[in-house]
Motif scaffolding. Structure first.
Motif, mmCIF file in Angstrom:
data_model
loop_
_atom_site.group_PDB
_atom_site.id
_atom_site.type_symbol
_atom_site.label_atom_id
_atom_site.label_comp_id
_atom_site.label_asym_id
_atom_site.label_seq_id
_atom_site.Cartn_x
_atom_site.Cartn_y
_atom_site.Cartn_z
ATOM 1 N N VAL A 33 0.838 -1.202 0.000
ATOM 2 C CA VAL A 33 0.000 0.000 0.000
ATOM 3 C C VAL A 33 0.871 1.249 0.000
ATOM 4 C CG1 VAL A 33 -1.760 1.273 1.256
ATOM 5 C CG2 VAL A 33 -1.916 -1.186 1.097
ATOM 6 N N CYS A 37 0.951 4.247 -2.812
ATOM 7 C CA CYS A 37 0.903 5.693 -2.563
ATOM 8 C C CYS A 37 2.049 6.377 -3.298
ATOM 9 C CB CYS A 37 1.019 5.997 -1.072
ATOM 10 S SG CYS A 37 -0.404 5.500 -0.119
ATOM 11 N N LEU A 40 1.295 6.763 -6.886
ATOM 12 C CA LEU A 40 0.368 7.867 -7.120
ATOM 13 C C LEU A 40 1.135 9.168 -7.245
ATOM 14 C CD1 LEU A 40 -2.560 7.494 -4.603
ATOM 15 C CD2 LEU A 40 -2.660 7.730 -7.056
ATOM 16 N N TYR A 307 -16.943 9.514 -9.290
ATOM 17 C CA TYR A 307 -15.552 9.569 -8.873
ATOM 18 C C TYR A 307 -15.146 8.372 -8.035
ATOM 19 C CZ TYR A 307 -14.905 14.136 -10.846
ATOM 20 O OH TYR A 307 -14.782 15.160 -11.729
ATOM 21 N N THR A 311 -12.145 5.966 -8.927
ATOM 22 C CA THR A 311 -11.023 5.784 -8.010
ATOM 23 C C THR A 311 -10.735 4.313 -7.765
ATOM 24 O OG1 THR A 311 -11.640 7.841 -6.924
ATOM 25 C CG2 THR A 311 -10.141 6.403 -5.738
ATOM 26 N N PHE A 314 -9.079 2.940 -10.705
ATOM 27 C CA PHE A 314 -7.720 3.459 -10.806
ATOM 28 C C PHE A 314 -6.780 2.720 -9.862
ATOM 29 C CE2 PHE A 314 -4.661 6.497 -8.976
ATOM 30 C CZ PHE A 314 -3.919 6.777 -10.103
ATOM 31 N N ILE A 315 -7.238 2.527 -8.614
ATOM 32 C CA ILE A 315 -6.396 1.818 -7.646
ATOM 33 C C ILE A 315 -6.152 0.389 -8.122
ATOM 34 C CG2 ILE A 315 -6.301 0.905 -5.297
ATOM 35 C CD1 ILE A 315 -7.763 3.370 -4.341
ATOM 36 N N ASN A 462 -7.119 13.356 -19.949
ATOM 37 C CA ASN A 462 -6.778 12.149 -19.213
ATOM 38 C C ASN A 462 -8.043 11.315 -19.043
ATOM 39 O OD1 ASN A 462 -6.035 10.207 -17.486
ATOM 40 N ND2 ASN A 462 -5.206 11.555 -15.910
ATOM 41 N N ASP A 465 -9.491 10.523 -15.534
ATOM 42 C CA ASP A 465 -10.197 11.582 -14.822
ATOM 43 C C ASP A 465 -11.515 11.826 -15.535
ATOM 44 O OD1 ASP A 465 -10.845 13.581 -13.198
ATOM 45 O OD2 ASP A 465 -9.488 15.060 -14.051
ATOM 46 N N SER B 252 -6.244 15.538 -11.736
ATOM 47 C CA SER B 252 -7.176 14.435 -11.534
ATOM 48 C C SER B 252 -7.681 14.369 -10.103
ATOM 49 C CB SER B 252 -6.451 13.140 -11.900
ATOM 50 O OG SER B 252 -6.872 12.091 -11.108
ATOM 51 N N SER B 253 -8.983 14.445 -9.952
ATOM 52 C CA SER B 253 -9.592 14.278 -8.635
ATOM 53 C C SER B 253 -9.412 12.854 -8.148
ATOM 54 C CB SER B 253 -11.092 14.557 -8.702
ATOM 55 O OG SER B 253 -11.327 15.854 -9.136
ATOM 56 N N VAL B 254 -9.338 11.939 -9.117
ATOM 57 C CA VAL B 254 -9.265 10.523 -8.762
ATOM 58 C C VAL B 254 -8.031 10.238 -7.918
ATOM 59 C CG1 VAL B 254 -8.976 8.233 -9.740
ATOM 60 C CG2 VAL B 254 -10.630 9.775 -10.714
ATOM 61 N N ARG B 255 -6.900 10.867 -8.281
ATOM 62 C CA ARG B 255 -5.670 10.621 -7.518
ATOM 63 C C ARG B 255 -5.796 11.129 -6.093
ATOM 64 N NH1 ARG B 255 -2.389 12.362 -11.743
ATOM 65 N NH2 ARG B 255 -1.661 10.611 -13.008
ATOM 66 N N ILE B 257 -8.532 11.372 -4.284
ATOM 67 C CA ILE B 257 -9.387 10.471 -3.509
ATOM 68 C C ILE B 257 -8.626 9.193 -3.193
ATOM 69 C CG2 ILE B 257 -11.582 9.236 -3.512
ATOM 70 C CD1 ILE B 257 -12.458 11.293 -5.699
ATOM 71 N N ALA B 258 -7.933 8.676 -4.212
ATOM 72 C CA ALA B 258 -7.180 7.438 -4.017
ATOM 73 C C ALA B 258 -6.144 7.613 -2.919
ATOM 74 C CB ALA B 258 -6.508 7.026 -5.323
ATOM 75 N N LEU B 259 -5.456 8.756 -2.917
ATOM 76 C CA LEU B 259 -4.424 8.979 -1.905
ATOM 77 C C LEU B 259 -5.031 9.019 -0.507
ATOM 78 C CD1 LEU B 259 -1.287 9.588 -1.915
ATOM 79 C CD2 LEU B 259 -1.951 11.881 -1.293
ATOM 80 N N VAL B 261 -7.811 7.585 0.552
ATOM 81 C CA VAL B 261 -8.242 6.235 0.938
ATOM 82 C C VAL B 261 -7.033 5.385 1.293
ATOM 83 C CG1 VAL B 261 -9.361 4.137 0.110
ATOM 84 C CG2 VAL B 261 -10.294 6.353 -0.511
ATOM 85 N N LEU B 262 -6.007 5.433 0.450
ATOM 86 C CA LEU B 262 -4.853 4.567 0.670
ATOM 87 C C LEU B 262 -4.102 4.940 1.940
ATOM 88 C CD1 LEU B 262 -3.444 4.118 -2.945
ATOM 89 C CD2 LEU B 262 -4.596 2.429 -1.537
ATOM 90 N N VAL B 263 -3.939 6.244 2.203
ATOM 91 C CA VAL B 263 -3.215 6.624 3.425
ATOM 92 C C VAL B 263 -4.025 6.239 4.656
ATOM 93 C CG1 VAL B 263 -2.270 8.526 4.769
ATOM 94 C CG2 VAL B 263 -1.894 8.450 2.327
ATOM 95 N N TYR B 265 -6.005 3.694 4.918
ATOM 96 C CA TYR B 265 -5.827 2.253 5.067
ATOM 97 C C TYR B 265 -4.423 1.936 5.569
ATOM 98 C CZ TYR B 265 -5.946 -2.689 3.904
ATOM 99 O OH TYR B 265 -5.889 -4.045 3.977
#
Lengths: 532, 532
Positions: A33, A37, A40, A307, A311, A314-315, A462, A465, B252-255, B257-259, B261-263, B265
């Motif tokens: 994980v 990060c 990302l 979104y 996401t 994307f993950i 992109n 996105d 990208s908003s996706v990154r 959100i992903a960050l 969530v991942l942090v 977790y």
């Protein structure tokens, strides 16, 4: 008595192993994980300078991390996690495909439904046949034999699933809407079709290939394809109906979102339960949900689902590419293969050549067929020679699905002891790495050369996105904004086209049916005929 | 040789069982998800008519489904899934607690930080001591003995975690902001504290209770509490720093959100790795993320994270209550307990009585202490007698965390063969069912009686729904809208309060520090001193 004690020792050993493996699992997952990060952040930095895309970044970081692990573990292993195909097929692939269905530009998708299906479904069948037949014919000549007919067929499906993300990143949706929608649509449908065809091949498990077996595989494929599609459509319609009927939004957006997520998951589980293709089911559930349900929910639910699904997807994708990068350095697999360096190189080149030939055999004939069906539709709905070249190129890259199918076919939980299987796994990894990294780098110059008129630098979007922040409040169905005059001219065109073009007639019937019967029941925007 | 063949039969049996159990697992999960969807719909319909809340609906549906399963399985089992504490503690609880931290009204939370911590941390210690001591003293007198000191302490922590959702549903945040924030804050901090204290008790595993053991438990609790908090705060700050420094949102908003969530977790996994309390870590990571990170991301990321986390939490909670409803009908557990009907009833009443006494011993003294510290803060920051009654009542209900801790203490993967353990599990289920259903029904009349001035009917809010659609575009930090004149009078008040109120002084120092050093580095709204 001795047996007893032996057994109990065995069990306590197993228990000890479990505890140890649980602890090392926690470490591995934590590290993985953390690396995600890192991916990302690095991916973002690289993209700022427009050097690479995310997939390449993830693969490269995976390679670097793999090297570090390889050094610290003293050449034992380069991976943090052992590949678990369950993990991939149950947790990683469904969100990717569901999201693809959910984010697909419905207007373009339905408008180009026939060419997309032609490329995505018929294309996979053509590509699989050519790659399977070619490898069956050429592999033994290179000195790599011993694979069964069933394995050759699997190889065909493994190398038929494309990864079009690289190309989509340099195409402009505004300048070349037809091309963009074909590349995107093919990429999505193609993934689902490859998995279904792969399962059909697995089920039949042919020892000899003759007309009858091919027919059985084809029929099984058709059965899986239609039933899974119907289940997905049903799930999407049920969600839309419930959301419209009960108007959850009045009280809570959270319930709406929860219902969409749960029904999507439920449709996947139901498909697996009935031994259908969950992938295809969630894809169509996604398409139907965004076509109908999306219009019955609150604004916050729309933004959130859009979104959140993007996401998740994307993950999952980054996870897979990272894993591929690490696995590429797995020392054991390379050592296990008994072939010489020259034979290996010949093998990789052969597979790459077969993929390219397979794409030639599907893109150009199918484009001609599509152009013939749209023969009086004007230049805008025809696939030009340069566009065909771009479609051909876009489908050369191989990605996550190929890797996953290869692991499913040739390993047992990521481990293989058979030299042939190890060779096939390494071949798949080499093809994915080579096509993603090398072809990925070449895509921009090539597209710039083939489509010089389009200012692809300025309008590059992109695809991960789902939209710029400003665009959020507009309907994604209308994301391809059209001016009023365009609408008018298109409406006039439609009238004349209706006469002699069978594809457009069916599409227009569907639109009328959708308007008159489906949208009043399941929801959707109905203010303006041409904007629906 | 015989051993070998015996072993291989055994292994093939195990393998067969695995395959069968996998298939039946798929059926169970599918059914469970379908029932979850049903819960959503029924819960929505019931709430439309304002009869029940979601927890009660889920429990009742669980009971009905349990009955159906019990009948179809011919009295064998009432459950679709066997309780897996891993599932609960790794997958269900973290999103609930993270979401609680994320959605907490920061302004009110930091404003009332001291009373909330007093109730949430000191309160759990008081309540645990009283319930543990009371059960140790009374259980043997009822004819239910044989529990160890460690088990009595666990019982204390199990029955100290409250579920304040029912009360929050009938309180008005606008009319009684202090009360609402205390009840909400206590409920959240209390859950995390109970889990930490439970783990501290488990770790020490006391055979005899004396001053030294109590001190060791307390020190262990303090160590776990502080280290976990620091880790959570660090995770939140790192996320804020990265998001602010790299401004992902541009691409990208996706990154983003992903960050996040991942942090979140990652912080949980790190805490587990270092044997800290992951629950507390994610709670503070959630608070810090919404305090800082939230202001560094795009509008779409804000809406998405807000609703996506709320949805996850909602699904997890519904899942747990549904499970509790089904488990309540587990025939085996009721049969296993060797106590007579009268003893059982006495046991349930005793526990309920101890819970009530424990609440008395924590709410009223701590309220007096809080009022003393705010002694010159005017009526608005004092906890009145009626409010104390409401806080007392709100904490009588027991929920998901109690069930989970009870299963962790008294079963092995949801199964127990010991009569004492079975009795404790059924007691916990009865307490949760009784307090949620009966007290849940009584909450509205009681609150209406105690707070007659507030028009709680009109302003009743659903705490699960983070806001009405209209509110989405406003900052949640400011969701407690204040008029300019109120701000002005509060600012004047602040100046005089600063002199003689230690709590306010600390809070004001924190706000200054936050403004001057933290927000410029980690992000946050800084337009207006009084609105920050």
């Amino acid at each position: 008595m001795e047996t007893m004690s032996h057994n109990s020792t065995l069990f306590s050993d197993v228990a000890m192993n479990n505890i140890e493996s649980t602890h090392s699992d926690v470490i591995s997952i934590t590290l993985f994980v953390a690396v995600l990060c890192l991916c990302l952040v690095v991916g973002h930095l690289l993209e700022t300078y427009r050097w690479l895309n995310e997939s390449i970044a993830a693969i490269l970081i995976g390679c670097i991390v793999g090297t570090i692990i390889l050094c610290t573990s003293k050449w034992k292993s380069s991976r943090l996690l052992r590949f678990n195909e369950e993990l991939f097929f149950i947790y990683l692939l469904p969100p990717i495909i569901f999201n693809a269905g959910f984010q697909v530009k419905k207007k373009q998708f339905f408008h180009n439904f026939f060419p997309i299906m032609l490329f995505g479904v018929a294309g996979v069948l053509i590509s699989t046949s050519i790659v399977a037949a070619g490898s069956w014919w050429l592999f033994p000549k290179l000195g790599f034999g011993g694979l069964s007919i069933s394995e050759y067929l699997s190889i065909g499906t493994i190398f038929s699933s494309t990864d079009t993300v690289c190309t989509l990143q340099v195409l402009s949706q505004e300048e070349t809407p037809l091309l963009y929608s074909l590349v995107f649509g093919e990429g999505v449908v193609n993934d689902a079709t490859s998995v279904v065809l792969f399962n059909a091949v697995q089920k039949i498990n042919a020892d000899t290939l003759n007309g009858q077996t091919a027919l059985r595989i084809f029929l099984d494929f058709l059965y899986l394809f239609t039933t899974s599609t119907v289940l997905g459509i049903a799930a999407g319609l049920v969600t839309a109906f419930i959301l419209r009927g009960l108007s959850f939004g009045k009280h809570s957006s959270v319930r709406e979102i929860a219902l969409m997520v749960l029904v999507a998951y439920l449709s996947y589980m139901l498909a697996e339960l009935f031994e259908l293709s969950g992938i295809l089911t969630v894809f169509f559930a996604g398409v139907l949900m965004s076509h109908y349900s999306w219009h019955n929910v609150t604004e916050s639910s729309r933004i959130t689902t859009r979104y959140a699904f993007a996401t998740l997807s994307f993950i999952a994708e980054t996870f897979i590419f990272l894993y591929v990068g690490m696995d590429a350095l797995d020392y054991e697999k390379w050592k296990m293969s008994t072939l010489s360096f020259g034979t290996k190189m010949a093998l990789y080149s052969t597979v790459m050549f077969l993929i390219a030939i397979g794409r030639v055999a599907l893109v150009f004939p199918l484009s001609i067929m599509s152009n013939y069906m749209h023969r009086s539709g004007g230049e805008s709905s025809k696939i030009s020679g340069h566009h065909q070249m771009v479609i051909w190129w876009a489908g050369l890259m191989r990605g996550a699905v190929s890797i996953a199918l290869a692991f499913k076919q040739f390993t047992h939980s990521g481990v293989t002891l058979d030299p042939n299987n190890a060779t096939m796994i390494t071949t798949t990894i080499v093809i994915v790495l080579f096509s993603t990294v090398v072809f990925g780098f070449l895509t921009k110059p090539l597209v710039d050369y083939l489509l010089p008129a389009t200012d692809s630098n300025a309008n590059r979007r992109n695809p991960r996105d789902p939209g710029s922040p400003k665009e959020d409040m507009t309907l994604p169905l209308l994301s391809l904004e059209e001016s009023a005059s365009e609408n008018l001219s298109r409406a006039k065109e439609n009238m004349s086209m209706l006469m002699d073009r069978p594809v457009y007639t069916i599409h227009s019937y569907w639109r009328r049916f959708d308007h008159t019967y489906m949208r009043p029941i399941f929801g959707g925007p109905c203010t303006n005929e041409s904007s629906c």
